[in-house]
Design an enzyme around this catalytic site. Structure first.
Site, mmCIF file in Angstrom:
data_model
loop_
_atom_site.group_PDB
_atom_site.id
_atom_site.type_symbol
_atom_site.label_atom_id
_atom_site.label_comp_id
_atom_site.label_asym_id
_atom_site.label_seq_id
_atom_site.Cartn_x
_atom_site.Cartn_y
_atom_site.Cartn_z
ATOM 1 N N ARG A 197 17.450 -11.149 15.006
ATOM 2 C CA ARG A 197 16.363 -10.328 14.461
ATOM 3 C C ARG A 197 15.835 -10.928 13.164
ATOM 4 N NH1 ARG A 197 19.834 -5.906 16.351
ATOM 5 N NH2 ARG A 197 18.635 -4.415 17.596
ATOM 6 N N SER A 203 -15.305 -1.215 -24.954
ATOM 7 C CA SER A 203 -14.958 -0.808 -23.601
ATOM 8 C C SER A 203 -15.201 -2.018 -22.704
ATOM 9 C CB SER A 203 -15.829 0.369 -23.151
ATOM 10 O OG SER A 203 -15.473 0.767 -21.847
ATOM 11 N N LYS A 215 16.852 -6.293 5.832
ATOM 12 C CA LYS A 215 17.813 -5.954 6.892
ATOM 13 C C LYS A 215 19.179 -6.585 6.614
ATOM 14 C CE LYS A 215 16.147 -5.567 10.875
ATOM 15 N NZ LYS A 215 15.578 -5.588 12.227
ATOM 16 N N TYR A 220 -7.028 3.336 -23.465
ATOM 17 C CA TYR A 220 -7.312 4.170 -22.296
ATOM 18 C C TYR A 220 -7.866 3.329 -21.155
ATOM 19 C CZ TYR A 220 -12.308 3.934 -23.527
ATOM 20 O OH TYR A 220 -13.574 3.488 -23.798
ATOM 21 N N CYS A 252 -13.472 0.250 -18.421
ATOM 22 C CA CYS A 252 -14.244 1.216 -17.635
ATOM 23 C C CYS A 252 -14.804 0.630 -16.350
ATOM 24 C CB CYS A 252 -15.385 1.803 -18.467
ATOM 25 S SG CYS A 252 -16.601 0.573 -18.978
ATOM 26 N N ARG A 269 17.095 1.278 5.864
ATOM 27 C CA ARG A 269 16.101 0.819 4.884
ATOM 28 C C ARG A 269 15.395 2.041 4.331
ATOM 29 N NH1 ARG A 269 12.339 -1.984 9.525
ATOM 30 N NH2 ARG A 269 11.650 -0.080 10.537
ATOM 31 N N GLY A 292 7.188 -4.005 13.309
ATOM 32 C CA GLY A 292 6.467 -4.481 14.484
ATOM 33 C C GLY A 292 5.821 -5.842 14.337
ATOM 34 N N HIS A 298 -22.727 -1.813 -5.377
ATOM 35 C CA HIS A 298 -23.298 -0.558 -5.879
ATOM 36 C C HIS A 298 -22.838 0.610 -5.018
ATOM 37 C CE1 HIS A 298 -26.439 2.597 -6.101
ATOM 38 N NE2 HIS A 298 -26.403 2.309 -7.386
ATOM 39 N N MET A 315 7.375 -8.781 13.262
ATOM 40 C CA MET A 315 8.248 -9.946 13.447
ATOM 41 C C MET A 315 9.001 -9.823 14.771
ATOM 42 S SD MET A 315 7.634 -11.466 10.548
ATOM 43 C CE MET A 315 8.993 -12.521 10.144
#
Length: 885
Positions: free
Chosen positions: A95, A776, A25, A863, A843, A351, A104, A467, A106
């Protein structure tokens, strides 16, 4: 050190690049002032002061008091008013302003500087006694709530009684005398609850408000918001002190909130609300119904009250020009607060506006096509995790919810269905056309068919990588795990919570995005994958380096993954295939056999089934790499539990039940997670891996002959800790390949590698790479074995660890870069030193986490592999990581 930074009146001590110091702000107020927009003058106390405030026992140093006095003098000089002057009073707002928006969370105080004397001066200066006393009652009410922390409800009740006594419905009907009487009541309430009169010294008021704003940084709601949004506690908040401008000075005054584009849909249209003769909190508090900003929006909604465009056409035109100027200047959709004081426009905040995933995509693509931003910036603008909103059904935000409890948001999406307590019932009822929610204390691989049949999964135990969570994400099923307040009795087919009972057949709704569990059916909204999604994904694919594969073990998983852009399978878990009803008996027969001959009899029965599994997957993934993990879980997971199951296996194996039970008892392990599993099974019973390897190569050749496009099998040996283990298992795989190729007269390319999931494997990666052609990283187990923490039980305490700063994030959700990441980096380095062309991937569940993907880019992995529904998230995150690098 400077703690106070001024803005307005031709002065800007900061700008939009100072968010870390001045908060969002403060930085944007200074920026708007510097580009000539009408901003009420003020100053910002920096975030550094917030940190010092807490370090020094919540005290204000004299140097800050001196700088604030200079800041007040700056506002006085610009406004030609004086703080605390009864004749010509300056009023200010106080503020908060963190470096990222925390809507909402602060605290704010308006109209500060009013007391029994200055209210009279304000009335004369404004020539409006009613306005002055309305402002004073607002100030007392807000100050009592925010700073003095008194009972807010008592003040609201006094206001409602005052309106009822006068027969009024709206606040605007109250007269000056009515407000004056209410102020007296409010002051009495303060003295009654606080034990002291309401503070009349304006400087005491100011320091009380500054302390309250700093204090709100450590409020419970702010802590929760920071935890949910990964905002560090040491950032602190700034405090903005600014001259008040008044939207409640009659019919030529107003206040409003607006967006430069629609934050819900992303359309290029001004979007917002305003109120005539009101202050800012009136718009958001719901006390009065706001009016539309534009005529088009009003007409579309069928509303009668005039829009701002119609009621204040000249000011609206000025405001619209400011909207365009701000969006062009910041090159992003803006969320704006404004006030009109007696027909003069003032800008109070701008903002980057929060938006839905759908809007984020549209705005990013549109702005790139408009030339406002580049395609690379468009890629960076969309939060990859937000794409979950687009890929799964979500609850209708308008629908009512009867929340029973809350667990962990383990797999996104929402689902309603009838409660069932076991996998068989789930499958049976789903086959009959019913929607079901599978409720378990915790799931196991044996539940896979029921999980597949269910619309959603709910468990009382387990964390974000349990799981249930992992499998549900892979299937695209909504899942709420770790709902610890549920008492589940599968035997009695009932769950109990908070004095309520839900029985089998009753309806529940789960929200896998929030973790909420609701009684009854809540309407859902289906996702829309619009053209903007495809466009942004295409742009992302053009810049990313990391390949993206999917964790998939069914043809449906593979098909879904390819539709979402997967470039192969990074993890095909074979154990789930073994739990199919038509083969579990043969699996159990193999496990319980006392010798190799008995195991081979059962494996011969399993071979065609396993071959058909791989054929179905390879057909979908023809031409792409498919990493198949050979059997990994401990054998006890497959063992029979019920008498009928033992009898079925006994009949199939030609053995008596007692012999089988004795054999099952011999296989019991105290800690199976670290026991006889993974490659240890292959070393002990090589015929198991031999059968699986044969099935893989026969299926690959079948698909190659049929489609003309061979899949590329990558055979992964799990849980390797030593070079010798991999050497032995690679010999088994290579032998099977050689036999199949000779029998079929055809060969396919393949690789043999391992999953790095043990710290020893990471440390000895150089030796293991002498045998393994790819690594992997199984980061789920690598995290468990490195931290010594069970992912299924850790949910009980990990949130506390995150709150206490022991871990920045749940290490099963986002990779522990300092610990586990160090092992990944070390293994990659040592593996490449031995084998320069070794293929490296990840993975575990971290393969779909944007922060973990950024780490994978830094380390230079080839990857990442994620569950099918997270493939688009991984593609976008990989592109962002490449751009950041």
């Amino acid at each position: 050190m400077t703690y106070v930074y001024r803005f307005g009146g031709g002065v800007s001590d900061g700008g939009k690049g100072d968010k870390n110091l001045l908060g969002g702000k403060g930085a944007n107020l200074a920026e708007m002032a510097s580009i000539g927009l009408p901003v009420p003058p003020g100053f910002t106390i920096s975030t550094e002061m917030c940190t010092r405030y807490y370090e020094e026992g919540e005290q204000f140093p004299q140097e800050l008091r001196d700088e604030v006095a200079a800041g007040i003098a700056h506002i006085e000089a610009v406004t030609e008013k004086r703080f605390g002057d009864p004749a010509n009073p300056l009023l200010v707002s106080v503020r908060s302003g963190a470096r990222v928006s925390m809507p909402g969370m602060m605290d704010t105080v308006l109209n500060l500087g009013l007391n029994d004397d200055t209210v009279e001066g304000l009335a004369k200066a404004a020539d409006d006694e009613r306005f002055a006393w309305d402002s004073y009652r607002r100030f007392i009410q807000m100050y009592a709530d925010v700073v003095l922390e008194l009972d807010h409800g008592a003040f609201e009740e006094a206001l409602e009684i005052a309106k009822e006594d006068n027969g009024f419905t709206l606040d605007t009907e109250m007269s000056a005398a009515d407000w004056k009487a209410l102020v007296a009541q409010y002051k009495a309430l303060v003295e009654e609850q606080w034990g002291k009169p309401f503070p009349q010294d304006v400087h005491d008021q100011l320091w009380g408000a500054v302390g309250a704003v700093f204090g709100s940084w450590q409020s419970e709601r702010a802590k929760v918001y920071r935890r949910l949004n990964d905002i560090p506690a040491n950032w602190g908040t700034a405090v903005n002190v600014q001259a008040m401008v008044f939207g409640n000075m009659g019919d030529t005054s107003a206040t409003g909130v607006a967006f430069t584009r629609d934050p819900s849909k992303g359309d290029r249209a001004y979007y917002g609300e305003f109120l005539i003769n009101a202050q800012g909190e009136d718009v958001v508090a719901g006390i009065r119904t706001p009016q539309y900003l534009t005529k088009a929006a009003r007409e579309e909604a069928g509303a009668k009250p005039a829009s701002m465009e119609e009621a204040m056409p000249e000011v609206y035109r000025e405001l619209a020009a400011v909207f365009d100027q701000l969006e062009t200047h910041y090159r992003d959709m803006q969320d704006i607060e404004f006030t009109v004081e007696q027909a003069k426009l003032w800008m109070l905040q701008t903002r980057s506006g929060k938006r839905t995933a759908k809007a984020a995509l549209k705005i990013a693509v549109d702005m790139a096509n408009e030339g406002l931003i580049t395609r690379e910036e468009a890629i960076a603008r969309v939060d990859p995790a937000a794409l979950d909103q687009l890929l799964h059904p979500t609850l209708d935000p308008e629908a009512k919810r009867d929340v029973l409890t809350k667990g962990l948001p383990a797999s996104p999406g929402a689902a309603s269905g009838k409660v069932v307590f076991d996998a068989d019932t789930a499958e049976k009822r789903a086959a009959a056309g019913e929607s079901v929610i599978l409720v378990r204390v915790e799931t196991s691989p044996e539940d896979i068919h029921g999980m597949h049949a269910a619309k959603g999964i709910l468990t009382a135990r387990g964390g974000m990588t349990s799981h249930a969570a992992v499998v549900a994400r892979g299937m695209g099923r909504p899942c709420v795990s770790g709902a610890g307040s549920l008492a589940i009795s599968a035997k009695d087919k009932v769950l109990r919570c908070a004095g309520r009972e839900v029985r089998e057949g009753d309806t529940l709704t789960i929200d896998g995005a929030s973790g909420e569990v609701m009684v009854g059916e809540v309407a859902t909204v289906q996702p829309e994958l619009a053209g903007d999604f495809g466009t942004l994904m295409e742009w992302a694919d053009a810049v990313r380096r990391l390949k993206v594969r999917a964790n998939a073990e069914t043809p449906l998983d593979c098909k879904t993954a390819r539709e979402f852009g997967a470039e192969g399978v990074g993890l095909c878990r074979t154990e789930h295939m073994f739990f199919e009803a038509d083969r579990i008996t043969a699996v159990r027969q193999m496990i319980l056999a006392s010798d190799e001959q008995g195991r081979r009899v059962a494996l011969d029965r399993l071979l065609p089934e396993q071959r058909s599994d791989f054929t179905a997957i390879f057909e979908v993934m023809a031409g792409l790499p498919v990493t198949v993990r050979l059997l990994d879980p401990p054998l006890h997971e497959f063992l029979p539990h019920e008498e009928a199951e033992f009898a079925e296996v006994a009949q199939a194996a030609g053995l008596d039940i007692d012999t089988l039970k004795r054999r099952a008892n011999e296989l019991h392990e105290f800690n199976p997670m670290l026991g006889h599993r993974g490659c240890r099974l292959g070393v002990t019973y090589p015929e198991i891996y031999e059968m699986q390897a044969r099935a893989i190569f026969e299926a690959a050749i079948d698909v190659a002959e049929k489609s003309g496009e061979a899949p590329i099998p990558e055979v992964m040996i799990p849980l390797v800790a030593t070079r010798r283990e991999l050497e032995l298992m690679k010999a088994v795989v290579d032998k099977a390949a050689k036999l199949v190729f000779a029998e079929r007269g055809r060969e396919v390319d393949y690789l043999v590698g391992t999953m790095i999931e043990l710290p020893r494997a990471a440390l000895k990666a150089g030796e293991i790479a002498e045998v393994g052609e790819f690594f992997s990283f199984g980061t789920n187990d690598l995290t468990q074995t490195t931290l010594g923490v069970s992912r299924d039980d850790a949910a009980r305490f990990l949130s506390t660890y995150v709150e206490q700063g022991i871990y920045a994030k749940d290490p099963f959700v986002s990779l522990d870069v300092e610990g586990v990441g160090e092992l990944v980096s070390l293994a990659a380095e040592r593996g490449r030193a031995t084998r320069g062309d070794i293929k490296l991937g990840i993975c575990g569940e971290h393969g779909g986490d944007p922060a973990s993907i950024a780490f994978c880019e830094q380390v230079g992995l080839d990857y990442v592999s994620a569950s099918p529904y997270r493939v688009p998230i991984a593609r976008l995150a990989a592109a962002q990581a490449a751009l950041q690098k």
